[in-house]
Design a protein around this motif. Structure first.
Motif, mmCIF file in Angstrom:
data_model
loop_
_atom_site.group_PDB
_atom_site.id
_atom_site.type_symbol
_atom_site.label_atom_id
_atom_site.label_comp_id
_atom_site.label_asym_id
_atom_site.label_seq_id
_atom_site.Cartn_x
_atom_site.Cartn_y
_atom_site.Cartn_z
ATOM 1 N N THR A 95 -22.684 45.661 8.428
ATOM 2 C CA THR A 95 -21.367 45.149 8.829
ATOM 3 C C THR A 95 -21.442 43.727 9.371
ATOM 4 O O THR A 95 -20.420 43.036 9.447
ATOM 5 C CB THR A 95 -20.757 46.066 9.898
ATOM 6 N N ASN A 96 -22.631 43.270 9.741
ATOM 7 C CA ASN A 96 -22.767 41.893 10.224
ATOM 8 C C ASN A 96 -22.684 40.873 9.095
ATOM 9 O O ASN A 96 -22.545 39.677 9.354
ATOM 10 C CB ASN A 96 -24.104 41.726 10.955
ATOM 11 N N ALA A 97 -22.773 41.338 7.846
ATOM 12 C CA ALA A 97 -22.753 40.404 6.719
ATOM 13 C C ALA A 97 -21.362 39.820 6.497
ATOM 14 O O ALA A 97 -21.224 38.686 6.035
ATOM 15 C CB ALA A 97 -23.242 41.101 5.450
ATOM 16 N N THR A 98 -20.327 40.574 6.810
ATOM 17 C CA THR A 98 -18.946 40.106 6.594
ATOM 18 C C THR A 98 -18.131 40.349 7.856
ATOM 19 O O THR A 98 -17.397 41.336 7.959
ATOM 20 C CB THR A 98 -18.310 40.849 5.410
ATOM 21 N N PRO A 99 -18.218 39.462 8.837
ATOM 22 C CA PRO A 99 -17.531 39.687 10.118
ATOM 23 C C PRO A 99 -16.072 39.247 10.140
ATOM 24 O O PRO A 99 -15.450 39.266 11.204
ATOM 25 C CB PRO A 99 -18.363 38.830 11.082
ATOM 26 N N TRP A 100 -15.519 38.851 9.017
ATOM 27 C CA TRP A 100 -14.150 38.323 9.016
ATOM 28 C C TRP A 100 -13.172 39.370 9.545
ATOM 29 O O TRP A 100 -13.214 40.545 9.152
ATOM 30 C CB TRP A 100 -13.769 37.918 7.592
ATOM 31 N N ASN A 101 -12.257 38.950 10.428
ATOM 32 C CA ASN A 101 -11.306 39.879 11.038
ATOM 33 C C ASN A 101 -10.031 40.043 10.230
ATOM 34 O O ASN A 101 -9.126 40.777 10.620
ATOM 35 C CB ASN A 101 -10.956 39.424 12.458
ATOM 36 N N GLY A 102 -9.916 39.344 9.111
ATOM 37 C CA GLY A 102 -8.759 39.514 8.239
ATOM 38 C C GLY A 102 -7.598 38.607 8.535
ATOM 39 O O GLY A 102 -6.617 38.597 7.785
ATOM 40 N N THR A 103 -7.659 37.832 9.605
ATOM 41 C CA THR A 103 -6.523 36.975 9.967
ATOM 42 C C THR A 103 -6.934 35.518 10.169
ATOM 43 O O THR A 103 -6.329 34.616 9.593
ATOM 44 C CB THR A 103 -5.849 37.495 11.248
ATOM 45 N N SER A 104 -7.946 35.269 10.966
ATOM 46 C CA SER A 104 -8.326 33.889 11.267
ATOM 47 C C SER A 104 -9.285 33.356 10.209
ATOM 48 O O SER A 104 -10.228 34.032 9.811
ATOM 49 C CB SER A 104 -8.983 33.818 12.650
ATOM 50 N N GLY A 105 -9.016 32.131 9.763
ATOM 51 C CA GLY A 105 -9.884 31.531 8.762
ATOM 52 C C GLY A 105 -9.775 32.230 7.419
ATOM 53 O O GLY A 105 -8.735 32.787 7.062
ATOM 54 N N HIS A 106 -10.880 32.204 6.666
ATOM 55 C CA HIS A 106 -10.926 32.819 5.346
ATOM 56 C C HIS A 106 -12.184 33.669 5.222
ATOM 57 O O HIS A 106 -13.168 33.450 5.931
ATOM 58 C CB HIS A 106 -10.915 31.759 4.241
ATOM 59 N N TRP A 107 -12.144 34.612 4.289
ATOM 60 C CA TRP A 107 -13.283 35.505 4.127
ATOM 61 C C TRP A 107 -14.496 34.797 3.543
ATOM 62 O O TRP A 107 -15.615 35.297 3.634
ATOM 63 C CB TRP A 107 -12.903 36.702 3.257
ATOM 64 N N TRP A 108 -14.296 33.626 2.934
ATOM 65 C CA TRP A 108 -15.431 32.927 2.331
ATOM 66 C C TRP A 108 -16.040 31.869 3.267
ATOM 67 O O TRP A 108 -16.994 31.196 2.896
ATOM 68 C CB TRP A 108 -15.004 32.253 1.026
ATOM 69 N N ASP A 109 -15.501 31.712 4.468
ATOM 70 C CA ASP A 109 -16.051 30.736 5.401
ATOM 71 C C ASP A 109 -17.412 31.192 5.922
ATOM 72 O O ASP A 109 -17.643 32.384 6.160
ATOM 73 C CB ASP A 109 -15.099 30.536 6.591
ATOM 74 N N ASP A 110 -18.306 30.228 6.106
ATOM 75 C CA ASP A 110 -19.621 30.545 6.657
ATOM 76 C C ASP A 110 -19.493 31.035 8.093
ATOM 77 O O ASP A 110 -18.662 30.541 8.865
ATOM 78 C CB ASP A 110 -20.535 29.314 6.614
#
Length: 241
Positions: free
Chosen positions: A157-172
């Motif tokens: 789960t640490n590989a994709t920590p995006w929360n779905g709202t802030s920024g983008h899913w492809w951001d480093d």
């Protein structure tokens, strides 16, 4: 050269003549049916074996042409029926149609009544438990691979920590953590090949592939080209990437 020029002028004159205009008109009328027929064939060939392909952009583009061809065929059929005096045939076939319709209606009513009675009535006799046709732990087909049948599944789960709202899913870092992805790939590759480091794992992958494809017991050679197919389908329609 003069003969070629003269022939070209004659051909151009014939093309601009009244007969040439008729040919162009007939040709223009055939463009739409031919393109629509090709679109219909392509749509059926691609979608029937795998219906999910109907959602592909290319099939979405072909579907309007394909459906227009079907509508065009129906229009041609209607015109032919009108041309052969459909009114006369309707009067002649009306009694037969009424009889067939009545028979079909009664058959459907009888079938529906029997099915409703069967479903609403009590179950008769002991009911056996459902047994699947294939028993557990009995895979189908022939196992393949370095260790035939081995499947590796890896999750972090640490590989994709995006929360779905802030920024983008492809951001480093906020969307994808490359270090975690690298660890997952290395662990999966080593588990699949039964090795302890990446170099040995890739060597075993290439040697197994070459050995099973008639290329001998050889690993990767400098200059060989590799193709990597990455599945990056985005399931969130809010991002048009």
């Amino acid at each position: 050269m003069k003969a070629i020029v003269m022939r070209w002028k004659r051909a151009a004159g014939a093309w601009r003549s009244e007969a040439g205009c008729r040919i162009r008109q007939y040709g223009a009328r055939l463009v739409f049916p031919l393109l629509s027929a090709v679109a219909l064939v392509w749509f059926l060939v691609r979608v029937l074996p795998k219906p999910i392909r109907a959602t592909y952009p290319c099939q979405r583009a072909a579907f309007p042409l394909a459906s227009a061809f079907v509508i065009w065929l129906l229009g041609v059929k209607s015109g032919l029926l009108a041309w052969v005096s459909w009114t006369r045939w309707r009067k002649a076939l009306q009694p037969v149609g009424l009889v067939c319709g009545a028979v079909g209606l009664f058959a459907l009513m009888a079938l529906a009544t029997g099915e409703m009675a069967r479903l609403s009535g009590p179950l008769s006799g002991p009911q056996n438990a459902w047994t699947p046709s294939d028993p557990p732990n009995a895979p189908m087909g022939t196992a393949k691979g370095i260790f035939p049948g081995r499947v590796v599944w890896m999750r972090d789960t640490n590989a994709t920590p995006w929360n779905g709202t802030s920024g983008h899913w492809w951001d480093d870092e906020t969307g994808v953590r490359q270090a975690a992805v690298d660890r997952m790939l290395a662990a999966s590759l080593q588990a699949l090949t039964g090795t302890t480091n990446n170099a040995a794992a890739w060597e075993r992958v290439f040697r197994h592939f070459n050995a099973t494809h008639g290329r001998g017991d050889a690993g990767y050679r400098a200059g060989e080209t590799l193709a990597v197919k990455v599945n990056c389908n985005n399931n969130y329609s809010g991002y048009g990437d």
